[in-house]
Scaffold this active site. Structure first.
Site, PDB file in Angstrom:
ATOM      1  CG  ASP A   1      13.672 -23.817  -5.981  1.00  0.00           C
ATOM      2  OD1 ASP A   1      14.723 -23.020  -5.941  1.00  0.00           O
ATOM      3  OD2 ASP A   1      14.006 -25.120  -5.927  1.00  0.00           O
ATOM      4  CB  VAL A   2      15.120 -17.966  -6.260  1.00  0.00           C
ATOM      5  CG1 VAL A   2      14.189 -17.236  -5.301  1.00  0.00           C
ATOM      6  CG2 VAL A   2      16.336 -18.663  -5.675  1.00  0.00           C
TER       7      VAL A   2
ATOM      8  CG  ASP B   1      28.818  -8.554   9.058  1.00  0.00           C
ATOM      9  OD1 ASP B   1      27.999  -8.705   8.235  1.00  0.00           O
ATOM     10  OD2 ASP B   1      29.072  -8.578  10.231  1.00  0.00           O
TER      11      ASP B   1
ATOM     12  CD  GLU C   1      28.366  -5.752  15.739  1.00  0.00           C
ATOM     13  OE1 GLU C   1      27.372  -6.128  15.712  1.00  0.00           O
ATOM     14  OE2 GLU C   1      29.353  -6.265  14.899  1.00  0.00           O
TER      15      GLU C   1
ATOM     16  CE  LYS D   1      26.440  -5.927   5.538  1.00  0.00           C
ATOM     17  NZ  LYS D   1      26.333  -6.195   7.109  1.00  0.00           N
TER      18      LYS D   1
ATOM     19  CE  LYS E   1      29.691  -9.683  13.720  1.00  0.00           C
ATOM     20  NZ  LYS E   1      29.368  -8.424  13.764  1.00  0.00           N
TER      21      LYS E   1
ATOM     22  CE  LYS F   1      22.461   1.355  12.888  1.00  0.00           C
ATOM     23  NZ  LYS F   1      22.450   0.882  13.868  1.00  0.00           N
TER      24      LYS F   1
ATOM     25  CG  HIS G   1      27.274  -1.257   8.802  1.00  0.00           C
ATOM     26  ND1 HIS G   1      26.433  -0.823   7.609  1.00  0.00           N
ATOM     27  CD2 HIS G   1      27.113  -2.398   9.392  1.00  0.00           C
ATOM     28  CE1 HIS G   1      25.699  -2.125   7.602  1.00  0.00           C
ATOM     29  NE2 HIS G   1      25.960  -2.677   8.659  1.00  0.00           N
TER      30      HIS G   1
HETATM   31  C1  BG6 Z   1      24.889  -5.976  10.198  1.00  0.00           C
HETATM   32  C2  BG6 Z   1      25.778  -7.203  10.209  1.00  0.00           C
HETATM   33  O1  BG6 Z   1      24.889  -5.416   8.910  1.00  0.00           O
HETATM   34  O2  BG6 Z   1      24.990  -5.026  11.243  1.00  0.00           O
HETATM   35  C3  BG6 Z   1      25.791  -7.597  11.646  1.00  0.00           C
HETATM   36  O3  BG6 Z   1      25.764  -7.976   9.603  1.00  0.00           O
HETATM   37  C4  BG6 Z   1      25.947  -6.629  12.899  1.00  0.00           C
HETATM   38  O4  BG6 Z   1      27.056  -8.692  11.839  1.00  0.00           O
HETATM   39  C5  BG6 Z   1      24.913  -5.530  12.573  1.00  0.00           C
HETATM   40  O5  BG6 Z   1      25.681  -7.177  13.902  1.00  0.00           O
HETATM   41  C6  BG6 Z   1      24.906  -4.538  13.410  1.00  0.00           C
HETATM   42  O6  BG6 Z   1      23.965  -3.446  13.329  1.00  0.00           O
HETATM   43  P1  BG6 Z   1      23.595  -2.251  14.338  1.00  0.00           P
HETATM   44  O7  BG6 Z   1      22.585  -1.795  13.992  1.00  0.00           O
HETATM   45  O8  BG6 Z   1      23.211  -3.211  15.741  1.00  0.00           O
HETATM   46  O9  BG6 Z   1      24.814  -1.767  14.962  1.00  0.00           O
END
Ligand code: BG6
Length: 491
Positions: free
Chosen positions: A91-92, A233, A214, A146, A338, A180, A238
């Site tokens: 348990d951290v 997110d 996405e 992240k 999304k 990637k 990214h």
């Molecule tokens: C993650 C996000 O970092 O990247 C997600 O938390 C997202 O919400 C995902 O769906 C997308 O990653 P990829 O590699 O599928 O483009």
């Protein structure tokens, strides 16, 4: 400084029960095992609060790997991998529990890699627990997911706390996009090809579009996602990573220090967006129900655990300007969301038209050179060039055709590995170049915070709803239409 090593390692996973471990880490470890990239004496120590033992965890891990791996599990590979797995109940929030971990780690003299696949609010107790038990000494390393914090202040708190226990050379901050293959190739494309090298600035480029779209929704992660939104997110990490790699100056060499130095310089040149100009430069949206790939999907406000009144954005489009000589006047449009129509990531570089048009038929006015870099799926690079239509007509008639390079799939499809596989491997080897440094994270938050703050203060202008399975809210098209531009169509 940490030296590259092929020594045996103890990979300690915090958050062994969590989503990331199931979806990404376990399948990546399986693949590393398959490609014989894991040292004979390496161990995997999964930790968690659950009242499990090693046998029980191995059973759970097997089930998850079978579900999330995109291939049949091979019994011999799994046997080998599972023989490395141990479960340690921690348990951290209880510092004494870390001594249980210490006992296991002391059985061997392996390099230790801590992988924190946990929410940001748990990190502090992990650092303290490791520090108390003296488990933070070199050559141990710590890998963090992240987003680091939810704003500049919380991110600084985490980094300050972290730096009490670990040196920067021990810290590996993950942004899986940096693992990637197609993103790594951007460096080669820009700096090994003289044609692009010399034509990469506001002298030749008209504008750039970056789309990361996405199909998935929030995948049962209401609590996480509703705090983050698409901005924290996806954009904070990214998309800004793609943008910086695409626009940074040529680094002195390809070491992590030089590349990070150039990326930070770009982050510092991002034009501020805040309450005063937020509506001009940003669009945010939230998905309502609709059909994605023919399947009915619920609205964001109907997801499991949803707060129906949430104003969290699931779509963002931003017009970004950079304040430096090389890029001033060249907008970079970012778009991510999304539940959009297709999953794909792409960069489109639109080159300027020639100042004098020799070919005055109406069609030629519309033609423009474009470099289309498809990052995913099926990474490829296309270039739209303009040529004469063959024939006897007196007048020159022009059209645009496409040159396409499929080098990834034609020649190297077997070499393409998952981002997590690569990043786990690099953290075990101790190579930091594919990880993000503290300055990058904090500079990114400095730019992001005023946008999120600006949205909060325009509550009479909530996220625009868009139907799932489309390309986002109408205003996203208008953002470009105001500049007489349009989003490059997916095909
Ligand atoms: C993650 C996000 O970092 O990247 C997600 O938390 C997202 O919400 C995902 O769906 C997308 O990653 P990829 O590699 O599928 O483009």
């Amino acid at each position: 400084m940490i030296i590259e090593t092929n020594q045996a390692c103890d990979l300690v996973i915090f958050g062994a029960k969590g989503d990331l471990t199931k979806r990404k880490l376990l399948p990546a470890l399986y693949k590393l095992e398959k490609s014989k990239k894991i040292h004979e004496h390496t161990r995997i120590i999964a930790t968690g609060r659950a009242d499990w033992n090693t046998q029980k965890y191995i059973k759970i891990a097997e089930k998850e790997i079978k579900y999330f791996l995109n291939e049949e599990i091979n019994i011999f590979i799994w046997k080998k991998l599972s023989s490395r797995i141990f479960f340690c109940n921690i348990d951290v929030y209880k510092p004494l529990d870390f001594f249980r971990l210490k006992k296991i780690l002391n059985e061997k003299k392996n390099i230790i890699v801590y992988y924190c696949a946990v929410p940001p609010n748990t990190l502090d107790s992990i650092f303290i627990g490791l520090g108390n038990a003296n488990l933070n000494m070199i050559p141990s390393r710590i890998v963090l997911e992240k987003p680091l914090g939810i704003c500049l202040k919380t991110s600084k708190q985490i980094n300050d706390q972290l730096s009490k226990y670990f040196l920067e050379s021990q810290i590996f901050r993950i942004d899986h996009y940096l693992g990637k293959e197609s993103i790594l190739n951007l460096l080669a494309l820009r700096f090994a090809n003289s044609f692009f090298f010399y034509n990469w600035s506001n002298e030749t480029i008209d504008h750039i579009q970056i789309t990361v779209s996405e199909e998935v929704g929030i995948e049962d992660r209401w609590n996480y996602f509703d705090t983050m939104g698409q901005m924290r997110d996806m954009v904070q990490n990214h998309l800004l990573q793609i943008l910086t790699i695409l626009t940074m100056d040529q680094p002195k060499d390809i070491t992590s220090e030089s590349i990070r130095h150039e990326k930070v310089k770009i982050l510092r040149t991002l034009s501020p967006i805040n309450i005063s100009n937020i509506n001009k430069y940003t669009v945010r949206g939230q998905y309502c129900s609709g059909f994605v790939k023919g399947e009915k999907v619920p609205a964001y406000s109907e997801e499991n655990g949803a707060n129906k009144n949430s104003q969290t954005e699931t779509f963002v489009a931003i017009k970004v300007n950079l304040n430096n000589n090389k890029w001033s006047g060249i907008p970079i449009y970012l778009r991510t969301g999304k539940r959009l129509a297709h999953k794909y990531s792409e960069i489109v570089v639109f080159f300027k038209k020639n100042p004098i048009n020799l070919f005055k038929n109406s069609q030629s006015e519309l033609l423009q050179n474009k470099l289309i870099i498809r990052l995913e799926p099926n990474a490829n690079i296309k270039f739209d060039f303009i040529h004469k239509i063959p024939g006897l007509e007196q007048e020159y008639k022009l059209e645009s055709s496409q040159m396409k390079s499929n080098y990834f799939h034609q020649k190297y499809s077997k070499n393409i590995i998952d981002a997590y596989e690569r990043l786990l491997f690099e953290s075990i080897r101790g190579i930091q170049s594919l990880f993000v440094c503290r300055d990058e994270v904090e500079e990114a938050w400095k730019w992001i915070d005023p946008i999120i703050e600006g949205w909060k203060n325009t509550e009479n202008n909530p996220p625009q709803l868009y139907m799932s399975g489309t390309w986002g809210p109408k205003n996203s098209d208008l953002l470009l239409a105001h500049d007489n531009r349009y989003w490059h169509e997916f095909n």
